[in-house]
Design an enzyme around this catalytic site. Structure first.
Site, mmCIF file in Angstrom:
data_model
loop_
_atom_site.group_PDB
_atom_site.id
_atom_site.type_symbol
_atom_site.label_atom_id
_atom_site.label_comp_id
_atom_site.label_asym_id
_atom_site.label_seq_id
_atom_site.Cartn_x
_atom_site.Cartn_y
_atom_site.Cartn_z
ATOM 1 N N ASP A 130 0.754 39.959 2.711
ATOM 2 C CA ASP A 130 1.194 39.049 1.655
ATOM 3 C C ASP A 130 0.213 37.896 1.549
ATOM 4 O O ASP A 130 -0.527 37.604 2.486
ATOM 5 C CB ASP A 130 2.584 38.508 1.982
ATOM 6 N N SER A 131 0.244 37.228 0.416
ATOM 7 C CA SER A 131 -0.602 36.057 0.225
ATOM 8 C C SER A 131 -0.201 34.918 1.160
ATOM 9 O O SER A 131 -0.970 33.993 1.370
ATOM 10 C CB SER A 131 -0.508 35.588 -1.219
ATOM 11 N N TYR B 62 -1.715 33.456 -4.611
ATOM 12 C CA TYR B 62 -2.536 34.395 -5.374
ATOM 13 C C TYR B 62 -2.200 34.342 -6.871
ATOM 14 O O TYR B 62 -3.020 34.704 -7.710
ATOM 15 C CB TYR B 62 -2.301 35.825 -4.889
ATOM 16 N N GLY B 63 -0.974 33.941 -7.202
ATOM 17 C CA GLY B 63 -0.457 34.006 -8.567
ATOM 18 C C GLY B 63 -1.408 33.531 -9.660
ATOM 19 O O GLY B 63 -1.615 34.229 -10.653
ATOM 20 N N CYS C 171 3.721 41.591 -1.855
ATOM 21 C CA CYS C 171 3.368 40.489 -2.747
ATOM 22 C C CYS C 171 3.250 41.091 -4.143
ATOM 23 O O CYS C 171 2.532 42.067 -4.340
ATOM 24 C CB CYS C 171 2.034 39.895 -2.293
ATOM 25 N N ASN C 172 3.990 40.526 -5.084
ATOM 26 C CA ASN C 172 3.983 41.091 -6.432
ATOM 27 C C ASN C 172 2.623 40.975 -7.103
ATOM 28 O O ASN C 172 2.169 41.910 -7.757
ATOM 29 C CB ASN C 172 5.034 40.388 -7.297
ATOM 30 N N THR C 173 1.962 39.837 -6.934
ATOM 31 C CA THR C 173 0.665 39.642 -7.588
ATOM 32 C C THR C 173 -0.352 40.655 -7.058
ATOM 33 O O THR C 173 -1.083 41.288 -7.839
ATOM 34 C CB THR C 173 0.163 38.210 -7.355
ATOM 35 N N GLU D 74 7.357 26.573 -1.790
ATOM 36 C CA GLU D 74 6.391 26.214 -0.745
ATOM 37 C C GLU D 74 6.621 24.781 -0.260
ATOM 38 O O GLU D 74 6.391 24.455 0.908
ATOM 39 C CB GLU D 74 4.950 26.369 -1.270
ATOM 40 N N CYS E 44 8.918 38.176 -7.677
ATOM 41 C CA CYS E 44 8.052 37.413 -6.771
ATOM 42 C C CYS E 44 8.849 37.235 -5.488
ATOM 43 O O CYS E 44 10.034 36.897 -5.534
ATOM 44 C CB CYS E 44 7.702 36.058 -7.386
ATOM 45 N N THR E 45 8.196 37.476 -4.346
ATOM 46 C CA THR E 45 8.945 37.457 -3.076
ATOM 47 C C THR E 45 9.435 36.053 -2.706
ATOM 48 O O THR E 45 10.247 35.908 -1.799
ATOM 49 C CB THR E 45 8.080 38.013 -1.920
ATOM 50 N N HIS E 46 8.940 35.020 -3.390
ATOM 51 C CA HIS E 46 9.461 33.671 -3.130
ATOM 52 C C HIS E 46 10.822 33.435 -3.806
ATOM 53 O O HIS E 46 11.594 32.597 -3.371
ATOM 54 C CB HIS E 46 8.493 32.612 -3.672
#
Lengths: 274, 274
Positions: free
Chosen positions: A11-12, A43-44, A75-77, A154, A187-189
């Site tokens: 993941d980023s 990364y987005g 990570c989706n991006t 974040e 998005c995993t966030h």
């Protein structure tokens, strides 16, 4: 034996830990080696070619140091940017977070009007739209980039008035389709903002957590490939970060209730691999 | 092209239509060829060797008449009796209904105390218990055979006072574990009794419909094997029954809102194949 080797999860940054946590919950006997590129997160907003390079560096690092039996791009991006390429290149199964989310949305939706929210990179790639149309060409997809959401997570600001205002204002832009009954958290966030998002979109819209679905898909593929871990010893998970090992360690401890082994990897080291 | 070939779905009778319906809903572009062994239904109380023979006869019939790209055993009793054997023998992917249900239960359960209800054959085989323990050895499983439930569904009596009394009395036998938070409906007939079962076990216990989960697993495997149907023409589903084609036709019309092509297959014909 390959079956007893760990599953690689990349993941980023720390968002992918929500996926790792789900894998540990649904598959408590599997061992995970996690790589978070915290130093270059997020990364987005980055150009796709850069995301491709960074993602490949993590993959090569893991392949060099661990004989992983499966790779999860959590990570989706990164999935949007380079999943197909990596899947094509590796001989082990590769799972991204986008297709499991798309499949799950098509299972839950009755109207076949589906919303997707994600980073600018994920939304611009149209990866979810393609994944959904690939299964059912008549699905109606409304998507929306939410560039403010990752910074909110974040910064740890998950439920303040400010956070709720930002989310409400942004999601108002996706509420114009009254037939939409399912919204993919692309998005995993975002699962960390789930309660606020739920309040804003209302009870009639079902939220899909791509991470949960990805963990289930990992379980399905391990079974069908016959590569479930056979050892009965407690799995020992290992974490790598390009950022601060103490911060990563703290987050893993808080989210995953583990006292983890965290190793630092310098950018020089992963750039050298190629 | 193999990708454009149909998916074979087999069942002891009409119960598997709940699985076929979910496949059509989640994968509207896929074509299905369905075989229901209505004349010899139910399989639940039969000896395992007999269930094995009957199931293989359906499989061989489908393989002989259609170039199916995947086989779905949409019957819990047949899956419990002969899934591993058929999976081992065929070169196409074979999906049973038991593992998808088990994986889904482990995803939904937080206490890891899981209940399973099914036919006598399914419960005696301990197939769900093995599937669950195979993923997580510490899961606590309580299982219960419910021999009265299939006859209730087959007789169309889904919600009478008698039905509710029978279900309440039977399910009281599984309610002794206060930590159980998930109950697997381990028979494709049971989703038709879902509302009554829900009333009896209460809101705190989540019901898992193996059929829904199986359809999603079909989607996952089609994707990972890269064998999704590419044709854009409307799929033409075909149905076979060893019983009455007009009754099968009526049920398909009611449940699936299709005007189906239904063909009769005589027992002599499938017994001859072997």
């Amino acid at each position: 034996m390959i079956v007893n080797q760990p599953i690689g999860v990349i993941d980023s940054g720390v968002g992918g830990l929500t996926v790792a946590k789900e894998i540990m919950r649904q598959l408590p006997n599997e061992e995970i080696v996690y790589f978070g590129d915290n130093l270059r997160c997020p990364y987005g907003p980055r150009p796709f070619t850069e995301v491709q390079t960074y993602t490949w560096q993590m993959v090569r690092y893991l392949l060099r140091h661990h004989d992983i039996k499966m790779l999860v791009i959590a990570c989706n991006t990164a999935t949007a940017a380079v999943y197909e390429q990596i899947k094509e290149a590796l001989s082990i199964p590769v799972i991204g977070v986008i297709h499991p989310g798309a499949r799950s949305a098509l299972k839950e939706s009755h109207t076949r009007h589906i919303g997707v929210i994600g980073t600018v990179g994920t939304i611009n790639s149209k990866a979810y739209v393609h994944a959904l149309h690939d299964i059912y060409k008549n699905v109606v997809v409304t998507d929306l980039a939410c560039p403010e959401f990752v910074p909110l997570v974040e910064s740890g600001d998950l439920n303040s008035r400010h956070t709720r205002d930002v989310i409400r204002e942004r999601l108002n832009l996706i509420k114009h389709d009254p037939k939409m009954d399912t919204l993919i958290l692309g998005c995993t966030h975002y699962p960390l903002l789930r309660e606020v998002i739920k309040d804003v979109v209302g009870d009639k819209i079902q939220l899909i957590d791509s991470g949960e679905e990805t963990a289930r898909e990992v379980s399905t593929i391990l079974y069908h490939k016959n590569i479930k871990r056979k050892l009965e010893t407690k799995p020992h998970h290992i974490f790598y970060t390009t950022g601060s090992p103490s911060i990563m360690g703290m987050i893993v401890q808080n989210w995953l209730a583990l006292f983890p082994e965290v190793n630092t990897v310098s950018l020089e080291e992963i750039e050298m691999i190629g």
